[in-house]
Design a protein around this motif. Structure first.
Motif, short mmCIF file in Angstrom:
data_model
loop_
_atom_site.label_atom_id
_atom_site.label_comp_id
_atom_site.label_asym_id
_atom_site.label_seq_id
_atom_site.Cartn_x
_atom_site.Cartn_y
_atom_site.Cartn_z
N THR A 155 20.22 -10.90 -43.40
CA THR A 155 19.93 -10.72 -41.97
C THR A 155 20.37 -11.94 -41.17
O THR A 155 21.00 -11.81 -40.13
CB THR A 155 18.42 -10.47 -41.75
N GLU A 172 23.28 -12.06 -38.25
CA GLU A 172 22.97 -12.52 -36.90
C GLU A 172 23.79 -13.75 -36.53
O GLU A 172 24.29 -13.85 -35.41
CB GLU A 172 21.47 -12.80 -36.76
N CYS A 194 27.44 -12.62 -35.96
CA CYS A 194 27.54 -11.95 -34.66
C CYS A 194 27.48 -12.97 -33.53
O CYS A 194 28.26 -12.91 -32.57
CB CYS A 194 26.43 -10.91 -34.49
N MET A 196 18.62 -9.89 -29.78
CA MET A 196 18.37 -9.94 -31.22
C MET A 196 16.87 -9.98 -31.52
O MET A 196 16.41 -9.37 -32.48
CB MET A 196 19.08 -11.15 -31.84
N GLY A 242 14.91 -7.11 -33.57
CA GLY A 242 14.17 -7.49 -34.77
C GLY A 242 12.67 -7.34 -34.68
O GLY A 242 12.01 -7.01 -35.66
#
Length: 160
Positions: free
Chosen positions: A41, A45, A48, A105, A109
């Motif tokens: 994860t 992130e 990105c 984000m 999340g």
């Protein structure tokens, strides 16, 4: 500093790599989810965030920061003033957009919290600005410029 598109891309890669690594780590600690997230994860992130930061740096914030800087009424022959102005506008622009990215984000999340989106964005922006300003002006900016001029540009001169 960069003299062509290739050098601008390399410089942007170097700057974004350092800034994203530090800012992503900082944000994970600030929101307190560093222990809860998997490596996968975090990697997704950060990647990105890196891609977005690089695109913003090269195509939106970078050109806009330069345009604003060169439109201001000051002596452009003073390179330090030019660098500081571009850096200041870069910091403002990147913190603006990357804080928005961080908010998205966080929403993806963790979902919505009891705070308003605008309030959350303001908090994220201020926290990011507090770290990004000295990080860019005192650490990453000088470090990347030093490495860029002494390694990238110096090696280019040796090859030719």
């Amino acid at each position: 500093m960069p003299t062509n598109k290739k050098e601008s891309f390399i410089f942007g890669l170097m700057m974004c790599s350092g800034m994203v690594a530090v800012m992503a780590s900082y944000n994970l600690f600030v929101i307190g989810t560093v222990e809860e997230l998997t490596f996968h994860t975090v990697l997704i992130e950060v990647m990105c965030g890196f891609v977005l930061a690089l695109l913003l740096d090269l195509f939106v914030v970078g050109p806009l920061a330069k345009k604003i800087t060169f439109a201001l009424p000051f002596d452009k022959s003073k390179k330090l003033l030019v660098v500081l102005n571009i850096s200041a506008f870069m910091i403002l622009g990147m913190v603006f957009f990357m804080s928005l990215f961080g908010l998205v984000m966080t929403y993806v999340g963790q979902g919505l919290s009891e705070y308003s989106m605008l309030g959350m964005y303001g908090t994220i922006f201020i926290k990011n600005f507090i770290l990004a300003l000295p990080l860019q002006l005192l650490v990453m900016g000088p470090l990347v410029r030093f490495v860029f001029t002494n390694v990238i540009q110096k090696n280019k001169a040796v090859v030719h």
